[in-house]
Design a protein around this motif. Sequence first.
Motif, PDB file in Angstrom:
ATOM      1  N   SER A  16      -8.113  17.628  20.878  1.00 24.85           N
ATOM      2  CA  SER A  16      -7.747  17.872  22.272  1.00 24.85           C
ATOM      3  C   SER A  16      -7.360  19.331  22.443  1.00 24.85           C
ATOM      4  O   SER A  16      -6.792  19.956  21.548  1.00 24.85           O
ATOM      5  N   GLY A  18      -5.131  20.687  24.371  1.00 21.39           N
ATOM      6  CA  GLY A  18      -3.688  20.900  24.430  1.00 21.39           C
ATOM      7  C   GLY A  18      -3.036  20.915  23.069  1.00 21.39           C
ATOM      8  O   GLY A  18      -2.123  21.692  22.807  1.00 21.39           O
ATOM      9  N   TYR A  19      -3.503  20.056  22.170  1.00 17.84           N
ATOM     10  CA  TYR A  19      -2.950  20.011  20.813  1.00 17.84           C
ATOM     11  C   TYR A  19      -3.306  21.279  20.051  1.00 17.84           C
ATOM     12  O   TYR A  19      -2.488  21.831  19.332  1.00 17.84           O
ATOM     13  N   GLU A  23       0.207  23.172  23.528  1.00 15.77           N
ATOM     14  CA  GLU A  23       0.814  22.894  24.829  1.00 15.77           C
ATOM     15  C   GLU A  23       1.736  21.694  24.709  1.00 15.77           C
ATOM     16  O   GLU A  23       1.555  20.838  23.846  1.00 15.77           O
ATOM     17  N   TRP A  26       0.071  17.751  26.017  1.00 15.07           N
ATOM     18  CA  TRP A  26      -1.197  17.265  25.508  1.00 15.07           C
ATOM     19  C   TRP A  26      -1.165  15.755  25.276  1.00 15.07           C
ATOM     20  O   TRP A  26      -2.197  15.100  25.346  1.00 15.07           O
TER      21      TRP A  26
END
Length: 132
Positions: A16, A18-19, A23, A26
């Motif tokens: 992902s 976000g990971y 972030e 996520w």
Amino acid sequence: MRNLYDLLWVNAIVNSKGYKSKESDWKFGVYFIITVANSLNFFVLLLWLEFFNINARKFFFIFETNTVLTSALGGFLNFGLPFAIINYFVIFYKKRYVKLISKYSSTYNGKLALRYILGSILLVVITVIIVA
């Protein structure tokens, strides 16, 4: 079967955006997408049971009024909530995903999670076409 479920989650989490970019939000995106895919698969299972005249409605919350709000609430309670609870406690409770990430290497580069999500959507479309 358990290993495949864990591998699916590790693949979705590690790949992902976000990971990868560290972030803070996520988790919600990954959790929401996989939970929706699980719910869609359960919905397909119930459609097929009904197609073969097997009554599974006695196990669900059924509201007597036919409004959009009660239909959405019933759908959430019957399909979304069980998987939301299961996914939270199996993956995110006490940061279990950290142990899973260290246990399973993500060699699929996001393709396993993507195939699962797209396959779930395609399965719903094909089932609705056949059953309807």
